[in-house]
Design a protein around this motif. Structure first.
Motif, short mmCIF file in Angstrom:
data_model
loop_
_atom_site.label_atom_id
_atom_site.label_comp_id
_atom_site.label_asym_id
_atom_site.label_seq_id
_atom_site.Cartn_x
_atom_site.Cartn_y
_atom_site.Cartn_z
N ASP A 152 17.50 -27.21 1.85
CA ASP A 152 16.22 -26.71 1.38
C ASP A 152 16.15 -25.83 0.16
OD1 ASP A 152 13.47 -26.27 1.58
OD2 ASP A 152 13.65 -24.38 2.74
N TRP A 153 15.27 -25.97 -0.79
CA TRP A 153 15.24 -25.66 -1.95
C TRP A 153 14.40 -24.44 -2.28
CZ3 TRP A 153 16.79 -29.23 -6.48
CH2 TRP A 153 17.40 -28.38 -7.67
N GLY A 154 14.67 -23.18 -2.46
CA GLY A 154 13.71 -21.94 -2.39
C GLY A 154 12.95 -21.76 -3.64
N SER A 155 11.94 -21.12 -3.26
CA SER A 155 11.11 -20.80 -4.74
C SER A 155 11.65 -20.00 -5.74
CB SER A 155 9.88 -20.05 -4.23
OG SER A 155 10.11 -18.66 -3.64
N SER A 156 12.94 -19.44 -5.17
CA SER A 156 13.65 -18.56 -6.26
C SER A 156 14.82 -19.41 -6.92
CB SER A 156 14.31 -17.46 -5.76
OG SER A 156 13.42 -16.44 -5.38
N ASN A 157 14.67 -20.83 -6.95
CA ASN A 157 15.55 -21.74 -7.47
C ASN A 157 16.93 -21.61 -6.95
OD1 ASN A 157 15.99 -23.92 -9.29
ND2 ASN A 157 16.44 -22.72 -11.03
N VAL A 158 17.04 -21.48 -5.60
CA VAL A 158 18.34 -21.60 -5.07
C VAL A 158 18.35 -22.31 -3.89
CG1 VAL A 158 19.99 -19.82 -3.76
CG2 VAL A 158 18.65 -18.89 -5.46
N LEU A 159 19.28 -23.20 -3.86
CA LEU A 159 19.34 -24.16 -2.82
C LEU A 159 20.33 -24.04 -1.71
CD1 LEU A 159 18.70 -27.45 -2.30
CD2 LEU A 159 21.20 -27.80 -3.43
N ALA A 160 20.04 -23.95 -0.55
CA ALA A 160 20.83 -23.87 0.56
C ALA A 160 21.14 -25.02 1.31
CB ALA A 160 19.83 -22.80 1.75
N ILE A 161 22.26 -25.25 1.77
CA ILE A 161 22.86 -26.38 2.35
C ILE A 161 23.58 -25.74 3.47
CG2 ILE A 161 24.89 -26.65 0.54
CD1 ILE A 161 24.55 -29.78 1.37
N TYR A 168 25.79 -22.34 2.52
CA TYR A 168 26.25 -22.29 1.06
C TYR A 168 24.98 -22.04 0.28
CZ TYR A 168 31.27 -23.29 2.35
OH TYR A 168 32.23 -23.26 2.89
N LEU A 169 25.12 -21.26 -0.75
CA LEU A 169 23.96 -21.24 -1.70
C LEU A 169 24.34 -21.81 -3.08
CD1 LEU A 169 22.26 -17.68 -0.70
CD2 LEU A 169 21.60 -19.91 0.23
N TRP A 170 23.46 -22.69 -3.61
CA TRP A 170 23.49 -22.88 -5.18
C TRP A 170 22.62 -22.60 -5.97
CZ3 TRP A 170 21.08 -26.37 -8.38
CH2 TRP A 170 21.78 -26.83 -9.43
N ASP A 171 22.87 -21.61 -7.02
CA ASP A 171 21.71 -21.27 -7.85
C ASP A 171 21.51 -22.29 -9.00
OD1 ASP A 171 20.18 -19.87 -9.60
OD2 ASP A 171 21.09 -17.73 -9.46
N GLY A 172 20.49 -22.70 -8.86
CA GLY A 172 19.91 -23.71 -9.98
C GLY A 172 19.76 -23.20 -11.45
N SER A 173 19.73 -22.07 -11.70
CA SER A 173 19.59 -21.22 -12.91
C SER A 173 21.00 -21.43 -13.62
CB SER A 173 19.05 -20.13 -12.72
OG SER A 173 19.69 -18.96 -12.02
N TRP A 195 13.80 -21.88 3.69
CA TRP A 195 13.45 -20.70 2.97
C TRP A 195 12.09 -20.06 3.31
CZ3 TRP A 195 16.80 -17.77 0.09
CH2 TRP A 195 18.02 -18.49 -0.37
N ALA A 196 11.93 -18.91 3.30
CA ALA A 196 10.59 -18.02 3.27
C ALA A 196 10.04 -18.37 2.10
CB ALA A 196 10.61 -16.63 3.77
N PRO A 197 8.44 -18.19 2.11
CA PRO A 197 7.98 -18.28 0.71
C PRO A 197 8.47 -17.54 -0.35
CG PRO A 197 6.35 -18.29 2.55
CD PRO A 197 7.60 -17.72 3.07
N ASP A 198 8.67 -16.35 0.11
CA ASP A 198 9.04 -15.54 -1.05
C ASP A 198 10.42 -15.92 -1.81
OD1 ASP A 198 11.14 -14.95 1.01
OD2 ASP A 198 10.62 -12.89 1.10
N GLY A 199 11.35 -16.86 -1.27
CA GLY A 199 12.42 -17.30 -1.98
C GLY A 199 13.78 -16.53 -1.74
N GLN A 200 13.61 -15.18 -0.87
CA GLN A 200 14.55 -14.17 -0.65
C GLN A 200 15.15 -14.35 0.73
OE1 GLN A 200 13.30 -10.27 -1.67
NE2 GLN A 200 15.26 -9.54 -0.61
N ASP A 215 18.77 -12.05 4.53
CA ASP A 215 18.19 -11.62 3.10
C ASP A 215 19.42 -12.02 2.28
OD1 ASP A 215 17.53 -10.26 0.76
OD2 ASP A 215 16.89 -8.39 1.68
N SER A 216 18.91 -12.96 1.60
CA SER A 216 20.00 -13.70 0.38
C SER A 216 20.24 -12.95 -0.54
CB SER A 216 19.32 -15.10 0.14
OG SER A 216 18.23 -14.79 -0.82
N THR A 217 19.39 -11.85 -1.06
CA THR A 217 19.77 -10.96 -2.06
C THR A 217 20.74 -9.86 -1.73
OG1 THR A 217 17.21 -11.52 -3.22
CG2 THR A 217 18.61 -9.60 -4.09
#
Length: 461
Positions: A152-161, A168-173, A195-200, A215-217
């Motif tokens: 899944d790819w969250g609204s904060s541009n972080v991909l979770a697999i 694991y989290l991959w940061d698209g930025s 991912w939740a809508p907030d991307g966090q 909480d991914s942050t």
């Protein structure tokens, strides 16, 4: 003797070698140049209709005598002779003549008059679709299970697999990778991520029927949802503060993550594992697909925590498991669904009426579906035999492109927040990124309206 073989003389062999040497140079005319004076000669065929034989005979006989022995003549006689020659066109020096080239043909109608379709200057140029992935990452230990949802790819541009027991989290930025959590062996493997809508915040479904919220942050676990399912949780879907979970026990549960008693609604209808869950963009309708070959449409307004919720539509046209689900971004009541290996079809539904609008046989197992957010296009991922991605034009369902690169079935797809890039994870343990949907369209600024005349005048005297 083999067909096509001949006995060549030395001269013919040298000729063939000459031809081969000439063929190495592109755009060279391939014909022999003359080596001897009598080679490549042809007889001359005159154009008899353009000849004056009487004048030719005179010039060959009498006319030549006058040139060899010019008679003595007075100036008046010579002027008379020149005038006579000009009058009867006798000043020609050529005996044999060729016709002039025929005049160029005149086009009575312009070429575009016969064109089948008028030229539309405003037509958009066809978008270039890269045929190869722009990035490939290793995905070892990914679970090869059609009924799970591990990407899944969250609204904060972080991909979770989820790879085995680890998320694991991959940061698209910036392309960085980090480990969020590793589940104990007795609780794993991870069976779903969303991912939740907030991307966090992210929900993680487990093989032991529990769901963890992280909480991914802050990289910390917030809570664990227990008591709803009896078997693994293979599908998840957020609707604001409601987390909907689908289990192997056939239950669909709405969990309000803000309260202690999190179970608020339970949907009963599936007889086997729920492998697909998607809320509509409005949040009013929920689509669920299961291993029982059924597709259900649930209406949130009909939900009740006191009794089993009755479905809005039960759709049984698929002949295999229904996992791939995608709500149309430009038509709120349009849903696309894909069937498994024995079905191989993509179907389109009017969720208000429950009518099947169209069905397309794709020829292989449909694993996932994604709509293009900027164009009327649908992307599908497939299994045996080509393990390809297919881009369809909607509603004609004409194939625009087929992208290959995976060597095993493409089980999971996720879309970047801007809608341009698609990530795919397959059983070949690779994660690929495709620029299949193109760059987002930049909205043109609205033209400035012409001001009304005398708009600056507040009062006319």
């Amino acid at each position: 003797m083999d067909a096509g073989s001949v006995n060549s003389s030395p001269s013919s062999s040298s000729t063939s070698r000459y031809l081969k040497s000439q063929s190495r140079f592109p755009l060279q005319e391939q014909f022999l140049q003359r080596k001897k004076p009598r080679e490549n000669l042809d007889r001359f065929i005159p154009n008899r209709s353009a000849m004056d034989f009487d004048y030719a005979h005179y010039m060959l006989t009498e006319g030549r005598k006058g040139k060899e022995i010019p008679p003595a003549s007075s100036p008046s006689r010579e002027a008379y002779r020149k005038h006579l020659a000009e009058t009867f066109n006798m000043n020609r020096t050529r005996i044999l003549a060729f016709k002039d080239k025929p005049p160029a043909s005149v086009e009575l109608f312009p070429p575009h008059f016969f064109s089948s379709a008028p030229q539309d200057k405003s037509a958009k140029p066809r978008r270039h679709i890269p045929q190869t992935s722009e990035r490939t990452l290793d995905a070892p230990d990914i679970v090869d299970d059609y009924y799970l949802n591990l990407l899944d790819w969250g609204s904060s541009n972080v991909l979770a697999i989820a790879l085995g027991n680890t998320v694991y989290l991959w940061d698209g930025s910036n392309g960085s990778t980090s480990e969020l959590v590793t589940i104990d062996d007795e609780d794993g493997p991870v069976t779903s991520v969303n991912w939740a809508p907030d991307g966090q915040h992210i929900a993680i479904g487990l093989n032991n029927s529990e769901v963890q919220l992280w909480d991914s942050t802050a990289n910390r676990q917030l809570r664990t949802l227990r008591g709803g399912h009896r078997l693994r949780v293979g599908s998840l879907a957020w609707n604001n503060n409601i987390l909907t979970t689908g289990g192997m026990d056939g239950l669909i549960i709405n969990n309000d993550v803000r309260v202690r008693s999190h179970i608020v609604e339970t949907y009963r209808g599936h007889e086997q594992e729920v492998c697909g869950l998607k809320w509509s963009p409005s949040g009013r309708q929920l689509a669920s697909g299961g291993n029982d070959n059924r597709l259900f449409i649930w209406d949130r307004s009909m939900a009740s925590s006191n009794a089993a919720t009755q479905w809005l539509h039960r759709l049984e046209e698929h002949t295999s498991a229904v996992k791939a689900l995608a709500w149309c971004p430009f038509q709120s009541n349009l849903l696309a669904s894909g069937g498994g290996g024995d079905d191989r079809s993509i179907k389109f539904w009017n969720t208000h009426t429950g009518a099947c609008l169209n069905s397309v046989d794709t020829g292989s197992q449909v694993c996932a579906l994604l709509w293009n957010k900027n164009e009327r296009e649908l992307l599908s991922s497939h299994g045996f035999s080509q393990n390809q991605l297919t881009l369809w034009k909607y509603p004609s369902m004409v194939k625009m492109a087929e992208l290959t690169g995976h060597t095993s079935r493409v089980l999971f797809m996720a879309q970047s927040p801007d809608g341009c890039t698609v990530a795919t994870a397959a059983a070949d343990e690779t994660l690929k990124f495709w620029n299949v949907f193109g760059a987002p369209q930049v909205a043109k600024p609205a033209p400035k309206a012409n001001p009304e005349p005398f708009s600056h005048v507040t009062r006319i005297r």
